[in-house]
Structures are given as C-alpha cells and as structure tokens.
Design a protein around this motif. Structure first.
Motif, PDB file in Angstrom:
ATOM      1  N   MET A   1      52.912  43.522  22.242  1.00  0.00           N
ATOM      2  CA  MET A   1      53.005  43.851  23.646  1.00  0.00           C
ATOM      3  C   MET A   1      52.347  42.754  24.472  1.00  0.00           C
ATOM      4  O   MET A   1      51.283  42.258  24.116  1.00  0.00           O
ATOM      5  N   ARG A   2      52.981  42.376  25.572  1.00  0.00           N
ATOM      6  CA  ARG A   2      52.447  41.333  26.441  1.00  0.00           C
ATOM      7  C   ARG A   2      51.242  41.858  27.211  1.00  0.00           C
ATOM      8  O   ARG A   2      51.202  43.014  27.621  1.00  0.00           O
ATOM      9  N   GLU A   3      50.272  40.960  27.433  1.00  0.00           N
ATOM     10  CA  GLU A   3      49.100  41.325  28.227  1.00  0.00           C
ATOM     11  C   GLU A   3      49.393  41.128  29.702  1.00  0.00           C
ATOM     12  O   GLU A   3      50.024  40.150  30.100  1.00  0.00           O
ATOM     13  N   LEU A   4      48.871  42.049  30.504  1.00  0.00           N
ATOM     14  CA  LEU A   4      48.915  41.922  31.949  1.00  0.00           C
ATOM     15  C   LEU A   4      47.487  41.651  32.402  1.00  0.00           C
ATOM     16  O   LEU A   4      46.569  42.433  32.123  1.00  0.00           O
ATOM     17  N   VAL A   5      47.287  40.504  33.054  1.00  0.00           N
ATOM     18  CA  VAL A   5      45.952  40.032  33.422  1.00  0.00           C
ATOM     19  C   VAL A   5      45.864  39.919  34.943  1.00  0.00           C
ATOM     20  O   VAL A   5      46.704  39.274  35.555  1.00  0.00           O
ATOM     21  N   TYR A   6      44.847  40.552  35.512  1.00  0.00           N
ATOM     22  CA  TYR A   6      44.602  40.370  36.942  1.00  0.00           C
ATOM     23  C   TYR A   6      43.583  39.252  37.109  1.00  0.00           C
ATOM     24  O   TYR A   6      42.534  39.265  36.479  1.00  0.00           O
ATOM     25  N   THR A   7      43.882  38.310  37.988  1.00  0.00           N
ATOM     26  CA  THR A   7      42.949  37.226  38.275  1.00  0.00           C
ATOM     27  C   THR A   7      42.770  37.122  39.780  1.00  0.00           C
ATOM     28  O   THR A   7      43.733  37.188  40.534  1.00  0.00           O
ATOM     29  N   GLY A   8      41.516  37.002  40.187  1.00  0.00           N
ATOM     30  CA  GLY A   8      41.314  36.912  41.619  1.00  0.00           C
ATOM     31  C   GLY A   8      39.901  36.582  42.031  1.00  0.00           C
ATOM     32  O   GLY A   8      38.960  36.648  41.229  1.00  0.00           O
ATOM     33  N   PHE A   9      39.782  36.244  43.303  1.00  0.00           N
ATOM     34  CA  PHE A   9      38.494  36.061  43.956  1.00  0.00           C
ATOM     35  C   PHE A   9      38.133  37.409  44.568  1.00  0.00           C
ATOM     36  O   PHE A   9      38.966  38.024  45.239  1.00  0.00           O
ATOM     37  N   VAL A  10      36.897  37.857  44.373  1.00  0.00           N
ATOM     38  CA  VAL A  10      36.500  39.171  44.869  1.00  0.00           C
ATOM     39  C   VAL A  10      35.104  39.090  45.472  1.00  0.00           C
ATOM     40  O   VAL A  10      34.229  38.401  44.943  1.00  0.00           O
ATOM     41  N   SER A  11      34.913  39.763  46.591  1.00  0.00           N
ATOM     42  CA  SER A  11      33.576  39.851  47.168  1.00  0.00           C
ATOM     43  C   SER A  11      32.761  40.837  46.333  1.00  0.00           C
ATOM     44  O   SER A  11      33.320  41.631  45.573  1.00  0.00           O
ATOM     45  N   LEU A  12      31.463  40.813  46.491  1.00  0.00           N
ATOM     46  CA  LEU A  12      30.613  41.717  45.725  1.00  0.00           C
ATOM     47  C   LEU A  12      30.950  43.178  45.995  1.00  0.00           C
ATOM     48  O   LEU A  12      30.804  44.022  45.118  1.00  0.00           O
ATOM     49  N   VAL A 149      33.432  36.447  41.286  1.00  0.00           N
ATOM     50  CA  VAL A 149      32.754  37.329  42.241  1.00  0.00           C
ATOM     51  C   VAL A 149      31.894  36.467  43.159  1.00  0.00           C
ATOM     52  O   VAL A 149      31.058  35.688  42.685  1.00  0.00           O
ATOM     53  N   PHE A 150      32.107  36.631  44.469  1.00  0.00           N
ATOM     54  CA  PHE A 150      31.429  35.815  45.468  1.00  0.00           C
ATOM     55  C   PHE A 150      30.271  36.579  46.089  1.00  0.00           C
ATOM     56  O   PHE A 150      30.374  37.789  46.315  1.00  0.00           O
ATOM     57  N   PRO A 151      29.177  35.879  46.381  1.00  0.00           N
ATOM     58  CA  PRO A 151      27.984  36.526  46.918  1.00  0.00           C
ATOM     59  C   PRO A 151      28.121  36.825  48.411  1.00  0.00           C
ATOM     60  O   PRO A 151      27.465  36.214  49.262  1.00  0.00           O
ATOM     61  N   VAL A 152      29.002  37.748  48.714  1.00  0.00           N
ATOM     62  CA  VAL A 152      29.238  38.121  50.104  1.00  0.00           C
ATOM     63  C   VAL A 152      29.650  39.597  50.139  1.00  0.00           C
ATOM     64  O   VAL A 152      30.326  40.076  49.221  1.00  0.00           O
ATOM     65  N   LEU A 153      29.192  40.300  51.157  1.00  0.00           N
ATOM     66  CA  LEU A 153      29.598  41.681  51.407  1.00  0.00           C
ATOM     67  C   LEU A 153      30.439  41.672  52.671  1.00  0.00           C
ATOM     68  O   LEU A 153      29.977  41.240  53.720  1.00  0.00           O
ATOM     69  N   GLY A 182      26.123  30.801  43.666  1.00  0.00           N
ATOM     70  CA  GLY A 182      26.094  32.259  43.667  1.00  0.00           C
ATOM     71  C   GLY A 182      27.339  32.922  43.127  1.00  0.00           C
ATOM     72  O   GLY A 182      27.373  34.141  42.956  1.00  0.00           O
ATOM     73  N   VAL A 183      28.397  32.159  42.856  1.00  0.00           N
ATOM     74  CA  VAL A 183      29.616  32.720  42.289  1.00  0.00           C
ATOM     75  C   VAL A 183      29.363  33.088  40.828  1.00  0.00           C
ATOM     76  O   VAL A 183      28.683  32.361  40.102  1.00  0.00           O
TER      77      VAL A 183
END
Length: 192
Positions: A1-12, A149-153, A182-183
C-alpha cells in the motif's frame, strides 16, 4: 500500500495556511514563515530530503490552483514538474488543470484516495491543503507527518488538525531536529 505523507510548515498553535502569504488569508499574520523567522538553509533541508521519497503529489482544490501556476515555472520546484499530481475535489473541472505540470488526475472522493493508496507505487506527499489534510487524517489515511514547527503563535488561520471529537491517533517519532532560529523538524509515523 502506498504511503500518504503530509508535509508542511506549521505554527506552534497548529496553523498551516499560506506561510508565504497570499490571496484568501483570513487573518492579519499571513506570510508568517518568512516575516519574522531568520532563514537558515539547514532548517528547510527537510524539503530537499523529501524529494527522494516523493513519487506523486496530492492537493486540495485551493492549494492546487494556488501552487500549480507558480510551481510549474519555478526553478525551486523543478523536481516536482513531471511527477504525477492528484487533486481531491468535487468541483474542479478538467479544463481548470494547469498545462505543462505533469500528469494530473482529479479524485472526487475519499474512496478514490483509498483506491489510489492501494495502487502500486511509492509515497504520495500532500503539500499545504489544510482542509484536505484534516479530512484525510479524520479518515485515517495519512501514514506520516513531516512538520517544520515554527516558534510563533498565530491564533487565527487554517488548522492542520480537526477539532472533532474522535478516537485518539497515536504517533511514533521517526526523526527530530531543532535549529538556532527556533524551528523544530518533527517526522512522525501514524501508528496502526
């Protein structure tokens, strides 16, 4: 089965919308990745590393229509140009697909994504596409998360995870790293 991968920049606090800013921002902090965080190439090296595993890309309709015209002609995204693309949308028409950006298939339902995962091939990466990521996560179809994960709210913005009351998702840490700006890089496998 193929993997589904989420990739992204995310705030804290879990915001993933348009880190570079752009149309459709519903809050005043658009462009948060590049405004206040010192750029360190090593903090973004995950994006280059992912190319080794990426055999196809998946987008929701909004992310596809935002990324396709830009990424098609971008030297930074040249390695993605000829990869197969999948757009999960009930409303996108075939004539709205961007020419010259590799083979693109519209998937109309979660069941279509399930069938794609059963096919032969390697990992499929979801970029951006917060709404799609939530839907795929709620359906238990995401196998791995690659997060910077970025150091920002931010307080406002599109969230990576649903707030619906649902069964717990257990994750196993595959890899992590922190950087002087901070990333934090977090790669998680979804258990079960």
């Amino acid at each position: 089965m193929r993997e589904l991968v989420y990739t992204g920049f995310v705030s804290l606090d879990g915001v993933v919308d348009s880190p570079g800013g752009g149309p459709g921002e519903d809050h005043r902090s658009g462009g948060w990745v590049f405004k206040d965080i010192e750029f360190l190439p090593e903090a973004f090296s995950l994006k280059g590393e992912e190319l080794e595993d990426t055999t196809a890309l998946m987008f929701g309709r909004h992310s596809y229509t935002a990324f396709a015209p830009t990424w098609r002609d971008s030297d930074d995204h040249a390695d993605y140009k000829d990869l197969p693309k999948y757009v999960v949308s009930t409303t996108l028409s075939d004539d709205a697909l961007v020419e010259g950006w590799g083979p693109t298939t519209i998937l109309r339902s979660t069941d279509d994504v399930i069938e794609l995962k059963k096919s032969v091939g390697g990992a499929i990466f979801i970029h951006g596409s917060a709404e799609l990521a939530r839907r795929m996560s709620d359906a238990r179809l995401i196998d791995r998360y690659h997060l910077l994960v970025f150091p920002v709210l931010l307080g406002a913005g599109k969230r990576l995870f649903s707030e619906a009351d649902q069964d717990k998702h257990a994750l196993s840490l595959r890899e992590s790293a922190s950087y002087p700006n901070g990333v934090v890089k977090l790669i998680y496998d979804v258990d079960g």
